[in-house]
Design a protein around this motif. Structure first.
Motif, PDB file in Angstrom:
ATOM      1  N   ALA A 210       0.832  -1.205   0.000  1.00 15.35           N
ATOM      2  CA  ALA A 210       0.000   0.000   0.000  1.00 15.35           C
ATOM      3  C   ALA A 210       0.863   1.250   0.000  1.00 15.35           C
ATOM      4  CB  ALA A 210      -0.939  -0.008   1.205  1.00 15.35           C
ATOM      5  N   LYS A 211       1.801   1.317   0.956  1.00 16.35           N
ATOM      6  CA  LYS A 211       2.675   2.490   1.029  1.00 16.35           C
ATOM      7  C   LYS A 211       3.951   2.145   1.770  1.00 16.35           C
ATOM      8  CE  LYS A 211      -0.030   5.325   3.160  1.00 16.35           C
ATOM      9  NZ  LYS A 211      -0.525   6.547   3.854  1.00 16.35           N
ATOM     10  N   SER A 212       4.969   2.944   1.518  1.00 12.27           N
ATOM     11  CA  SER A 212       6.244   2.821   2.205  1.00 12.27           C
ATOM     12  C   SER A 212       6.909   4.183   2.214  1.00 12.27           C
ATOM     13  CB  SER A 212       7.140   1.794   1.502  1.00 12.27           C
ATOM     14  OG  SER A 212       8.380   1.670   2.178  1.00 12.27           O
ATOM     15  N   PHE A 213       7.362   4.618   3.396  1.00 13.03           N
ATOM     16  CA  PHE A 213       7.956   5.949   3.556  1.00 13.03           C
ATOM     17  C   PHE A 213       7.027   7.038   3.006  1.00 13.03           C
ATOM     18  CE2 PHE A 213      11.862   3.330   3.565  1.00 13.03           C
ATOM     19  CZ  PHE A 213      12.351   3.711   4.808  1.00 13.03           C
ATOM     20  N   SER A 214       5.746   6.924   3.324  1.00 14.87           N
ATOM     21  CA  SER A 214       4.726   7.901   2.904  1.00 14.87           C
ATOM     22  C   SER A 214       4.513   7.941   1.402  1.00 14.87           C
ATOM     23  CB  SER A 214       5.099   9.324   3.416  1.00 14.87           C
ATOM     24  OG  SER A 214       5.201   9.339   4.827  1.00 14.87           O
ATOM     25  N   GLN A 215       5.161   7.036   0.673  1.00 16.51           N
ATOM     26  CA  GLN A 215       4.958   6.936  -0.764  1.00 16.51           C
ATOM     27  C   GLN A 215       3.858   5.915  -1.043  1.00 16.51           C
ATOM     28  OE1 GLN A 215       6.433   8.249  -3.785  1.00 16.51           O
ATOM     29  NE2 GLN A 215       4.751   7.067  -4.666  1.00 16.51           N
ATOM     30  N   ASP A 216       2.801   6.336  -1.727  1.00 20.00           N
ATOM     31  CA  ASP A 216       1.742   5.412  -2.103  1.00 20.00           C
ATOM     32  C   ASP A 216       2.201   4.547  -3.272  1.00 20.00           C
ATOM     33  OD1 ASP A 216      -0.086   6.313  -0.198  1.00 20.00           O
ATOM     34  OD2 ASP A 216      -0.775   7.940  -1.502  1.00 20.00           O
ATOM     35  N   PHE A 217       2.057   3.231  -3.120  1.00 16.95           N
ATOM     36  CA  PHE A 217       2.412   2.301  -4.185  1.00 16.95           C
ATOM     37  C   PHE A 217       1.172   1.663  -4.819  1.00 16.95           C
ATOM     38  CE2 PHE A 217       6.572   2.669  -2.395  1.00 16.95           C
ATOM     39  CZ  PHE A 217       7.447   2.293  -3.393  1.00 16.95           C
TER      40      PHE A 217
ATOM     41  N   SER B 213      13.611  -4.014  -4.276  1.00 18.07           N
ATOM     42  CA  SER B 213      14.244  -4.281  -2.980  1.00 18.07           C
ATOM     43  C   SER B 213      13.280  -4.023  -1.831  1.00 18.07           C
ATOM     44  CB  SER B 213      15.502  -3.427  -2.815  1.00 18.07           C
ATOM     45  OG  SER B 213      16.502  -3.804  -3.733  1.00 18.07           O
ATOM     46  N   THR B 214      12.437  -3.015  -1.961  1.00 18.13           N
ATOM     47  CA  THR B 214      11.448  -2.730  -0.922  1.00 18.13           C
ATOM     48  C   THR B 214      10.523  -3.915  -0.721  1.00 18.13           C
ATOM     49  OG1 THR B 214      11.498  -0.355  -1.368  1.00 18.13           O
ATOM     50  CG2 THR B 214       9.550  -1.221  -0.259  1.00 18.13           C
TER      51      THR B 214
ATOM     52  N   ASN C 167      12.051  -0.357  12.177  1.00 17.27           N
ATOM     53  CA  ASN C 167      13.163   0.600  12.161  1.00 17.27           C
ATOM     54  C   ASN C 167      13.539   1.061  10.760  1.00 17.27           C
ATOM     55  OD1 ASN C 167      14.508   0.943  15.019  1.00 17.27           O
ATOM     56  ND2 ASN C 167      13.888  -1.189  14.893  1.00 17.27           N
ATOM     57  N   LEU C 168      13.513   0.172   9.791  1.00 16.58           N
ATOM     58  CA  LEU C 168      13.977   0.501   8.444  1.00 16.58           C
ATOM     59  C   LEU C 168      12.852   0.937   7.512  1.00 16.58           C
ATOM     60  CD1 LEU C 168      16.552  -2.392   7.985  1.00 16.58           C
ATOM     61  CD2 LEU C 168      17.050   0.010   8.365  1.00 16.58           C
TER      62      LEU C 168
ATOM     63  N   SER D 246       5.184   1.508   7.057  1.00 19.72           N
ATOM     64  CA  SER D 246       4.844   0.804   5.821  1.00 19.72           C
ATOM     65  C   SER D 246       3.575  -0.026   6.017  1.00 19.72           C
ATOM     66  CB  SER D 246       5.993  -0.116   5.392  1.00 19.72           C
ATOM     67  OG  SER D 246       7.132   0.644   5.052  1.00 19.72           O
ATOM     68  N   GLN D 247       2.791  -0.130   4.956  1.00 20.86           N
ATOM     69  CA  GLN D 247       1.567  -0.908   4.983  1.00 20.86           C
ATOM     70  C   GLN D 247       1.613  -1.922   3.839  1.00 20.86           C
ATOM     71  OE1 GLN D 247      -1.739   1.825   4.841  1.00 20.86           O
ATOM     72  NE2 GLN D 247      -1.413   2.552   6.923  1.00 20.86           N
TER      73      GLN D 247
END
Length: 567
Positions: free
Chosen positions: A9-16, A69-70, A84-85, A89-90
């Protein structure tokens, strides 16, 4: 057990909003109504296509920065590492095992509206009802799946960001499948070469691991270990007096190097930089060469180590509290009596350095025990792999790391049945030929060594040779939608046993299959050809023809010749 679906759905506030189906016999989609729709009526699954115990093999491809990689990290990292990394993320992952479905992930309330379990990370058993995957129950506190199937991950991040598995071992809640990271060290390399990996190495490999103790830069010239010199291996008169000892006592000199180097390491890492106190300990207790013997020399250095360590503890130095005590008796005994190693001097301008060579010709429990011990402590020196090509060394280290991770998981969990292996650009630094045979070598190894366990392999790659080993339904292409923040996945068109050019065009999103500089030169040449008229002189014609003949591709060269002759 196999991973069949992943949604980011998202990672680091970036919508995927990225959905990935890794199965060829079913499709799962997340509807706008927070429902997981499943279609199991696709074409029949090609069971065990890649090997007797290989459930499936999939590749994730796409341009750099697209999120490969994400995806693998979120699947392969432990809970504590994700927090932590990849904070906030969702995502969800869905696994299938003999018709039963299991789901785990982060942000499940926002994605699916499920309010059971931990709000940030949890896992569930799911059931299929009327074409939907429905919540059936928590598996957080059960061991049916979490202690049986495992994810092994080649984390493509510095090891300092990866937490110790002790955090997970002490947490019995088992929020999802257990994870182990794929790592290679001297121990895994030794075991693989001596027990499993003889088929993977060429005959001209120098079969030894080299334990070397490079000489540290002198901290200051205000102290020395001995009356006449700073270190025993200084090329001074003291050394010349004992020159004959170098003919037969290389092991003792190597041990002396180890002890001296450890003292220097202790002093170099003093937290408060209070060197003078420790220099005084050394200066007040120098070793004299009168009635010299290595036994007395080693006893002296060990007493010196003990004094320095005790002083560091008394002063509250941080380093010493994080360094496990070394069993010097074990270390010295290994160097002195093992018949599986040899120690040789390396001549330097002003001193002597020693190398301990550990043979790889046959497995030896004594060597294995020592390398196991050395891998858990801050032992002085470096363990370097045998002399071989970098590609061959990389291949063996990668295979050894996978084997080690599998074995560790089995040792820790006797009920283990299967593994999902995640490899993030594992073909990196491999020669094209090594990359071409890597997957075949891996599945053969898993079949021969671990036939009673099941494996699913998922890897990211930029290498077309690996894709030519996969069925097109097993190659997932990731792209970003034009003019949108959403990402999309699709299956490849040409992969298995396909022409490399077709694979590169289809799966790697190339606009050309030749270099950009060559494209520019050909376009300039086309412009020159288009300017040709019937009045061109012979010299100009021959010059253009010469440029055309520089092109090695038969098809392009002949088409340009035809255009030149038409004009």
């Amino acid at each position: 057990m196999r991973l069949v679906y992943f949604y980011l759905a998202k990672s680091f506030s970036q919508d995927f909003n990225l959905e990935i189906n890794l199965s060829e016999d079913m499709e799962i989609k997340l509807s706008e109504g927070q429902k997981l729709c499943i279609n199991t009526d696709l074409h029949a699954r090609r069971d065990r296509f890649y090997g007797k115990n290989i459930v499936n093999v999939s590749a994730i491809v796409g341009k750099n920065g697209i999120g490969k990689s994400t995806v693998l990290n979120l699947l392969g990292f432990r809970r504590h590492e994700i927090f932590n990394l990849y904070p906030g993320s969702q995502w969800i992952a869905i696994f299938e095992n003999c018709g039963d479905f299991y789901l785990e992930g982060s942000g499940l309330r926002d994605i699916l509206g499920i309010n059971k379990g931990h709000p940030s990370y949890s896992s569930y058993q799911m059931s299929v009802e009327k074409g939907e995957l429905i919540y059936k129950g928590l598996v957080n506190y059960t061991h049916k799946i979490t202690d049986t199937y495992f994810i092994l991950h080649s984390a493509n991040v510095p090891s300092k960001y990866i937490h110790s598995s002790e955090l997970d071992k002490n947490d019995e809640r088992n929020y999802g499948l257990k994870r182990n990271h794929i790592k290679s060290n001297a121990l895994s390399f030794y075991r693989f070469i001596t027990q499993e990996g003889s088929d993977f190495i060429s005959g001209n490999v120098d079969r030894k691991i080299i334990w070397s103790v490079p000489r540290s830069r002198d901290l200051r010239n205000e102290f020395s270990f001995y009356d006449d010199l700073y270190r025993y291996t200084d090329n001074t008169s003291f050394l010349s007096k004992s020159k004959s000892l170098f003919q037969k006592d290389n092991e003792d000199i190597f041990i002396t190097n180890l002890l001296e180097e450890y003292i220097i390491t202790l002093i170099a890492n003093i937290f408060n930089d209070d060197y003078d106190r420790y220099y005084k300990i050394i200066d007040d207790d120098k070793f004299s060469d009168k009635n010299f013997s290595f036994r007395e020399l080693h006893r002296h250095l060990l007493r010196l180590i003990s004094k320095i360590e005790e002083t560091l503890k008394e002063s509250g130095d941080e380093l010493i509290h994080h360094m496990p005590p070394l069993d010097w008796h074990k270390i010295i005994r290994f160097v002195q009596i093992s018949n599986k190693l040899s120690v040789i001097p390396i001549d330097k301008t002003s001193h002597i350095e020693m190398e301990c060579h550990i043979t790889l010709s046959v497995f030896d429990p004594t060597v294995d025990s020592f390398l196991t011990y050395a891998g858990n402590i801050a032992i002085p020196g470096n363990f370097n792999f045998p002399g071989m090509s970098s590609g061959e060394q990389n291949l063996i280290k990668k295979m050894a790391g996978i084997s080690k991770s599998i074995q560790l998981s089995i040792d820790e969990n006797p009920n283990a049945k299967g593994f999902i292996i995640l490899l993030d650009e594992y073909d990196e630094n491999l020669h094209p030929e090594w990359a071409r045979v890597f997957l075949n070598n891996l599945v053969n190894f898993l079949e021969n060594k671990y036939l009673t366990y099941e494996f699913q392999i998922i890897f990211s790659t930029h290498h077309p040779y690996l894709l030519s080993d996969l069925l097109r339904d097993n190659v997932i292409k990731l792209e970003k939608k034009r003019g949108s923040n959403s990402y999309v996945s699709s299956k490849a068109v040409s992969t298995f046993a396909s022409n490399i050019y077709d694979i590169m065009n289809d799966s790697f999103f190339l606009t050309q299959t030749i270099g950009e500089f060559a494209v520019k030169k050909i376009n300039i040449l086309l412009g020159d050809i288009n300017k040709v008229n019937r009045n061109i002189d012979e010299a100009e014609y021959e010059e253009i023809l010469k440029k055309i003949n520089d092109i090695d591709d038969d098809f392009i060269r002949e088409r340009l010749r035809e255009n030149l002759d038409i004009n």
